[in-house]
Design a protein around this motif. Structure first.
Motif, short mmCIF file in Angstrom:
data_model
loop_
_atom_site.label_atom_id
_atom_site.label_comp_id
_atom_site.label_asym_id
_atom_site.label_seq_id
_atom_site.Cartn_x
_atom_site.Cartn_y
_atom_site.Cartn_z
N ALA A 118 0.80 -1.22 0.00
CA ALA A 118 0.00 0.00 0.00
C ALA A 118 0.83 1.28 0.00
N ALA A 119 2.06 1.21 -0.50
CA ALA A 119 2.84 2.45 -0.60
C ALA A 119 2.17 3.44 -1.53
N ASP A 120 1.33 2.93 -2.46
CA ASP A 120 0.69 3.82 -3.41
C ASP A 120 -0.42 4.66 -2.79
N TYR A 121 -0.70 4.51 -1.50
CA TYR A 121 -1.58 5.48 -0.82
C TYR A 121 -0.98 6.88 -0.97
N TYR A 122 0.35 6.95 -1.04
CA TYR A 122 1.01 8.25 -1.19
C TYR A 122 0.98 8.73 -2.65
N HIS A 123 0.77 7.82 -3.58
CA HIS A 123 0.49 8.22 -4.97
C HIS A 123 -0.84 8.95 -5.01
N GLU A 124 -1.83 8.40 -4.33
CA GLU A 124 -3.13 9.08 -4.24
C GLU A 124 -2.97 10.46 -3.64
N LEU A 125 -2.18 10.57 -2.56
CA LEU A 125 -1.97 11.87 -1.93
C LEU A 125 -1.32 12.85 -2.91
N ALA A 126 -0.30 12.40 -3.63
CA ALA A 126 0.40 13.27 -4.56
C ALA A 126 -0.52 13.74 -5.69
N LEU A 127 -1.27 12.80 -6.29
CA LEU A 127 -2.14 13.18 -7.39
C LEU A 127 -3.29 14.06 -6.91
N SER A 128 -3.80 13.79 -5.72
CA SER A 128 -4.86 14.65 -5.19
C SER A 128 -4.36 16.06 -4.94
N MET A 129 -3.14 16.20 -4.42
CA MET A 129 -2.58 17.54 -4.25
C MET A 129 -2.39 18.22 -5.60
N ALA A 130 -1.95 17.47 -6.60
CA ALA A 130 -1.73 18.04 -7.93
C ALA A 130 -3.03 18.52 -8.55
N GLY A 166 9.00 -3.30 4.53
CA GLY A 166 8.79 -4.71 4.81
C GLY A 166 7.48 -5.07 5.47
N ILE A 167 6.54 -4.10 5.57
CA ILE A 167 5.29 -4.39 6.29
C ILE A 167 4.07 -4.10 5.42
N LYS A 168 2.92 -4.65 5.85
CA LYS A 168 1.65 -4.45 5.17
C LYS A 168 0.98 -3.18 5.67
N HIS A 169 -0.07 -2.77 4.96
CA HIS A 169 -0.74 -1.51 5.31
C HIS A 169 -1.37 -1.57 6.70
N THR A 170 -1.92 -2.71 7.08
CA THR A 170 -2.54 -2.79 8.40
C THR A 170 -1.51 -2.67 9.51
N GLU A 171 -0.30 -3.20 9.27
CA GLU A 171 0.76 -3.06 10.26
C GLU A 171 1.22 -1.61 10.36
N ALA A 172 1.32 -0.93 9.21
CA ALA A 172 1.70 0.48 9.21
C ALA A 172 0.65 1.32 9.93
N GLN A 173 -0.60 1.01 9.68
CA GLN A 173 -1.69 1.76 10.32
C GLN A 173 -1.72 1.53 11.82
N THR A 174 -1.35 0.33 12.24
CA THR A 174 -1.27 0.06 13.67
C THR A 174 -0.14 0.85 14.30
N GLU A 175 1.00 0.95 13.59
CA GLU A 175 2.09 1.78 14.09
C GLU A 175 1.64 3.24 14.24
N TRP A 176 0.85 3.67 13.28
CA TRP A 176 0.35 5.06 13.33
C TRP A 176 -0.56 5.29 14.52
N VAL A 177 -1.60 4.46 14.68
CA VAL A 177 -2.57 4.74 15.75
C VAL A 177 -2.00 4.46 17.14
N THR A 178 -0.93 3.69 17.21
CA THR A 178 -0.33 3.42 18.52
C THR A 178 0.80 4.39 18.84
N GLY A 179 1.00 5.41 18.00
CA GLY A 179 1.83 6.52 18.40
C GLY A 179 3.19 6.67 17.76
N SER A 180 3.55 5.80 16.81
CA SER A 180 4.87 5.91 16.20
C SER A 180 4.91 6.95 15.08
#
Length: 488
Positions: free
Chosen positions: A243-255, A302-316
């Motif tokens: 899910a690194a392409d979530y940031y593609h969405e962010l970039a194109l939306s800003m553009a 090296g991680i999936k989107h759900t793992e990244a999202q868990t890192e986010w909501v738990t404060g990292s």
């Protein structure tokens, strides 16, 4: 969120994409392709070009037609409904079935669910026994283009003109633009029930504690990133496996927000130089600035989107770009009191063409009525029930997500800060809503996901990422075997 599929194989963005995607491969049904014209913006595809789309009107039921029974549902009939049991579960559909049976006490609403739409339903279509209504979603959804070319789907225009259970017509009750994804060559074959707002998400509690304001511009985002880095926090988490392409969405939306809707249309047309548009260049450069500043959480590759999202909501990490499914997906890992909140895509500058309130919004979760359904009238009526404010509010309470029906979310978002912020973003944006379609139309996930993993990991530059992105759309444009979709 307890999703019955492997999130490594399918992200929520994929689910929405599958809902809106017009695949050109006909693997599902093995038929020849037809020229289908789809409209990327405005009120649907033109009806003067391309295939007539096959299909036809749903046969009127044997019941008496009236404002209360606009499709003539037989009072003692059974309606066979199949739901994709993914991120939104199936309880909302079961509840709609209960309401259906209240309206037709002698009828039966047979609601079943599966995660394997295509494997389970293809044999039924081939055997002439399709369900009366199905939710064509998930990684194993059926090929909409193939179904239309075979004449296997009924047109749904009569549903939009039908009386709503709440007064007026169904069409009167809908948010702007939500019929576009299901419209092929000017004919509506899919009713996309769920509405997604793409935003930057954060903890309102954390922002209040830190004295940070929700960002309006990319400069604001970078200022927060500096403050977060000073406290040992990352600005962004990311899941490079899928899910690194979530940031593609962010970039194109800003553009698009910076340059206006024509930026997105150039991309949807697969134009030469689409990725060289000034605002696209600026948006990629903005993301690169954040990468170079060390604002992305280490280890994301090296991680999936759900793992990244868990890192986010738990404060990292502090912020995360995603669709409005995010709260429901992370419900089990989000700490109490987190106050998850969304803010519209940041502007690249104070002079963005579309203004601060403009947002990326799109409809998904397509419901379809087979042309050979035994009770197509019942399928349409079930959808009419689902589109009542009562059932839409119930969906939102259950899933913390919203439907395509207007004015169904209270100010408190049924106790959900995320849903409340979505409702507020929609109200503030008004008509300033945009989207783009080319990654979904042409199935480009395999092009963009690994590329953005390399980009966010610092392995390629913004220039290289744009060059490879342009090469990917050039390849599709120059491939005469690939049918292209019209863009108004």
């Amino acid at each position: 969120m307890d999703a019955p599929h492997d999130p490594q194989l399918e992200t929520p963005l994929d689910r929405l994409g599958a809902s809106r995607r017009r695949f050109l491969s006909l693997a599902s049904l093995g038929t020849g392709a037809v020229a289908l014209s789809a409209c990327a913006t405005g009120g649907g595809g033109g009806d003067d070009e391309g295939s007539d789309g096959g299909g036809g009107a749903v046969a009127e039921g044997g019941g008496e037609v009236s404002d209360e029974n606009p499709f003539g549902v037989e009072p003692d009939s059974t309606v066979d409904v199949v739901i994709f049991n993914g991120g939104y579960g199936d309880q909302y559909a079961k509840d709609a079935g209960t309401k259906f049976e209240e309206l037709y006490p002698d009828a039966t609403a047979a609601v079943s669910s599966t995660v394997n739409i295509q494997p389970d339903l293809q044999p039924r279509f081939i055997g002439g026994d399709p369900p009366d209504l199905f939710d064509n979603s998930g990684a194993q959804s059926m090929n909409a283009s193939a179904l239309i070319s075979e004449g296997s789907l009924a047109e749904l225009g009569a549903l939009i003109d039908a009386p709503s259970l709440d007064g007026g017509t169904i069409g009167d009750s809908l948010l702007p633009g939500v019929l576009v994804p299901g419209t092929y060559s000017g004919k509506l074959f899919a009713l996309n029930y769920m509405y997604t707002v793409f935003a930057l998400w954060y903890s309102a509690k954390q922002f209040e504690d830190k004295g940070w304001e929700a960002p309006a511009t990319w400069d604001d985002v970078m200022t927060i990133g500096e403050a977060a880095k000073g406290e040992g926090l990352a600005l962004f988490a990311w899941g490079g496996q899928n899910a690194a392409d979530y940031y593609h969405e962010l970039a194109l939306s800003m553009a698009i927000k910076e340059g206006g809707p024509e930026v997105g249309k150039a991309l949807d047309r697969l134009e030469e130089g689409a990725y060289e548009q000034t605002t696209v260049v600026d948006a990629f450069a903005a993301i690169e600035d954040a990468v170079k500043a060390g604002f992305f959480l280490a280890g994301g590759a090296g991680i999936k989107h759900t793992e990244a999202q868990t890192e986010w909501v738990t404060g990292s990490a502090v912020m995360y770009p995603s669709g409005s499914w995010i709260e429901n997906e992370q419900r089990s890992t989000t700490p109490e009191g987190y106050a998850m909140t969304g803010v519209a895509t940041p502007m690249l500058s104070d002079s963005a063409a579309m203004g601060q309130a403009a947002m990326h919004g799109a409809a998904g979760e397509p419901f379809m009525v087979p042309s050979a359904a035994a009770n197509g009238a019942g399928g349409l009526e079930f959808l009419r029930v689902m589109l009542s404010k009562e059932q839409c509010e119930n969906f939102s309470k259950l899933t913390s997500s919203m439907t395509i029906v207007k004015d169904t979310i209270p100010d408190d978002g049924f106790g959900s800060t995320a849903l409340s912020s979505v409702s507020s973003m929609i109200a503030t944006a008004g008509e300033d809503v945009f989207t783009y379609n080319f990654p979904d139309w042409y199935g480009m996930g395999d092009d963009f996901k690994p590329l953005w993993a390399e980009f966010l990991n610092g392995d390629v530059t913004a220039d290289e990422a744009r060059e490879r992105s342009q090469a990917a759309i050039d390849k599709i444009r120059e491939d005469d075997s690939r049918e292209k979709f019209d863009v108004e």
